[in-house]
Write a protein that holds these residues in place. Structure first.
Motif, PDB file in Angstrom:
ATOM      1  N   GLN A  60     -31.108  42.277  13.153  1.00  0.00           N
ATOM      2  CA  GLN A  60     -29.768  42.793  13.431  1.00  0.00           C
ATOM      3  C   GLN A  60     -28.955  42.920  12.136  1.00  0.00           C
ATOM      4  O   GLN A  60     -28.305  43.941  11.907  1.00  0.00           O
ATOM      5  CB  GLN A  60     -29.056  41.889  14.434  1.00  0.00           C
ATOM      6  CG  GLN A  60     -27.743  42.472  14.911  1.00  0.00           C
ATOM      7  CD  GLN A  60     -27.056  41.575  15.930  1.00  0.00           C
ATOM      8  OE1 GLN A  60     -27.080  40.353  15.831  1.00  0.00           O
ATOM      9  NE2 GLN A  60     -26.438  42.193  16.905  1.00  0.00           N
ATOM     10  N   TRP A  61     -28.996  41.900  11.268  1.00  0.00           N
ATOM     11  CA  TRP A  61     -28.276  41.969  10.002  1.00  0.00           C
ATOM     12  C   TRP A  61     -28.828  43.078   9.124  1.00  0.00           C
ATOM     13  O   TRP A  61     -28.074  43.806   8.464  1.00  0.00           O
ATOM     14  CB  TRP A  61     -28.323  40.630   9.258  1.00  0.00           C
ATOM     15  CG  TRP A  61     -27.148  39.763   9.579  1.00  0.00           C
ATOM     16  CD1 TRP A  61     -27.143  38.636  10.351  1.00  0.00           C
ATOM     17  CD2 TRP A  61     -25.799  39.966   9.168  1.00  0.00           C
ATOM     18  NE1 TRP A  61     -25.872  38.132  10.431  1.00  0.00           N
ATOM     19  CE2 TRP A  61     -25.036  38.935   9.708  1.00  0.00           C
ATOM     20  CE3 TRP A  61     -25.176  40.935   8.389  1.00  0.00           C
ATOM     21  CZ2 TRP A  61     -23.665  38.826   9.492  1.00  0.00           C
ATOM     22  CZ3 TRP A  61     -23.810  40.835   8.173  1.00  0.00           C
ATOM     23  CH2 TRP A  61     -23.066  39.784   8.723  1.00  0.00           C
ATOM     24  N   TYR A  62     -30.133  43.231   9.099  1.00  0.00           N
ATOM     25  CA  TYR A  62     -30.759  44.297   8.313  1.00  0.00           C
ATOM     26  C   TYR A  62     -30.222  45.659   8.768  1.00  0.00           C
ATOM     27  O   TYR A  62     -29.803  46.480   7.959  1.00  0.00           O
ATOM     28  CB  TYR A  62     -32.281  44.233   8.471  1.00  0.00           C
ATOM     29  CG  TYR A  62     -33.029  45.337   7.762  1.00  0.00           C
ATOM     30  CD1 TYR A  62     -33.418  45.195   6.443  1.00  0.00           C
ATOM     31  CD2 TYR A  62     -33.358  46.519   8.418  1.00  0.00           C
ATOM     32  CE1 TYR A  62     -34.110  46.200   5.784  1.00  0.00           C
ATOM     33  CE2 TYR A  62     -34.038  47.527   7.774  1.00  0.00           C
ATOM     34  CZ  TYR A  62     -34.420  47.370   6.457  1.00  0.00           C
ATOM     35  OH  TYR A  62     -35.099  48.373   5.813  1.00  0.00           O
ATOM     36  N   SER A  63     -30.229  45.894  10.074  1.00  0.00           N
ATOM     37  CA  SER A  63     -29.743  47.167  10.624  1.00  0.00           C
ATOM     38  C   SER A  63     -28.267  47.385  10.301  1.00  0.00           C
ATOM     39  O   SER A  63     -27.854  48.496   9.948  1.00  0.00           O
ATOM     40  CB  SER A  63     -29.951  47.215  12.134  1.00  0.00           C
ATOM     41  OG  SER A  63     -31.323  47.209  12.440  1.00  0.00           O
ATOM     42  N   ALA A  64     -27.476  46.333  10.420  1.00  0.00           N
ATOM     43  CA  ALA A  64     -26.042  46.443  10.120  1.00  0.00           C
ATOM     44  C   ALA A  64     -25.815  46.790   8.651  1.00  0.00           C
ATOM     45  O   ALA A  64     -24.972  47.639   8.331  1.00  0.00           O
ATOM     46  CB  ALA A  64     -25.331  45.141  10.483  1.00  0.00           C
ATOM     47  N   LEU A  65     -26.572  46.158   7.763  1.00  0.00           N
ATOM     48  CA  LEU A  65     -26.405  46.433   6.331  1.00  0.00           C
ATOM     49  C   LEU A  65     -26.864  47.841   5.966  1.00  0.00           C
ATOM     50  O   LEU A  65     -26.236  48.518   5.139  1.00  0.00           O
ATOM     51  CB  LEU A  65     -27.160  45.388   5.508  1.00  0.00           C
ATOM     52  CG  LEU A  65     -26.561  43.981   5.555  1.00  0.00           C
ATOM     53  CD1 LEU A  65     -27.520  42.963   4.933  1.00  0.00           C
ATOM     54  CD2 LEU A  65     -25.209  43.942   4.860  1.00  0.00           C
ATOM     55  N   LYS A  66     -27.952  48.317   6.569  1.00  0.00           N
ATOM     56  CA  LYS A  66     -28.420  49.681   6.315  1.00  0.00           C
ATOM     57  C   LYS A  66     -27.411  50.703   6.862  1.00  0.00           C
ATOM     58  O   LYS A  66     -27.146  51.723   6.232  1.00  0.00           O
ATOM     59  CB  LYS A  66     -29.799  49.909   6.938  1.00  0.00           C
ATOM     60  CG  LYS A  66     -30.914  49.091   6.316  1.00  0.00           C
ATOM     61  CD  LYS A  66     -31.143  49.375   4.856  1.00  0.00           C
ATOM     62  CE  LYS A  66     -31.996  50.590   4.671  1.00  0.00           C
ATOM     63  NZ  LYS A  66     -32.327  50.844   3.259  1.00  0.00           N
ATOM     64  N   ASN A  73     -30.668  40.577   1.391  1.00  0.00           N
ATOM     65  CA  ASN A  73     -29.224  40.571   1.662  1.00  0.00           C
ATOM     66  C   ASN A  73     -28.929  40.092   3.079  1.00  0.00           C
ATOM     67  O   ASN A  73     -27.942  39.383   3.299  1.00  0.00           O
ATOM     68  CB  ASN A  73     -28.629  41.958   1.429  1.00  0.00           C
ATOM     69  CG  ASN A  73     -28.539  42.299  -0.042  1.00  0.00           C
ATOM     70  OD1 ASN A  73     -28.537  41.421  -0.900  1.00  0.00           O
ATOM     71  ND2 ASN A  73     -28.478  43.589  -0.353  1.00  0.00           N
ATOM     72  N   ALA A  74     -29.768  40.462   4.036  1.00  0.00           N
ATOM     73  CA  ALA A  74     -29.590  39.991   5.415  1.00  0.00           C
ATOM     74  C   ALA A  74     -29.735  38.471   5.475  1.00  0.00           C
ATOM     75  O   ALA A  74     -28.937  37.793   6.137  1.00  0.00           O
ATOM     76  CB  ALA A  74     -30.591  40.670   6.344  1.00  0.00           C
TER      77      ALA A  74
END
Length: 135
Positions: A102-108, A19-20
């Protein structure tokens, strides 16, 4: 000179990594997942990965991949020139590997806040992502 480098992460969720990548502009059709995918690096460099984006997507030196370690955490394998070059430019970022993390962290974070009943948005502010929860 071009070299395949390994970037350590704290990412454990394959779906969130995919998803990221999609949020960064990689079409889902360009993302391969599996137990042992052959990553083709610059020259004769190769590696086995679990998630792969082929270099045909960005026209750079190497495929980019994510390798799941025995601990369940994924490492990013990316050509050093692509990380800040063609791959980064294609995704509209300065540094590809940092942006994926960063995108991974934001999505989680978004998922965790939604589970608490909040309405959540991810906004891009230049090179930063801002997760906003309201509720």
């Amino acid at each position: 000179m071009s070299a395949l480098v390994t970037c350590t992460t704290n990412m454990k969720d394959e779906k969130s990594i995919v998803n990221a990548l999609v949020r960064m502009g990689v079409p889902k059709s360009e993302i391969e997942t599996g137990d042992s995918i052959k990553l083709n690096g610059y020259g004769k460099q190769t590696a086995d990965v679990n998630i792969c984006v082929r270099k045909s997507f960005h026209g750079g030196y190497s495929d980019v991949g994510f390798t799941r370690k025995p601990s369940g955490v994924y490492d990013i394998m990316v050509d050093d020139m692509d990380d800040v070059g063609r791959l980064a430019v294609r995704c509209g970022v300065k540094n590809f590997s940092s942006s994926v993390k960063q995108w991974y962290s934001a999505l989680k974070t978004k998922k965790a806040l939604k589970n608490q009943g909040l309405s959540v948005k991810i906004n891009r502010d230049q090179d930063k992502l801002v997760v906003v929860g309201v509720g």
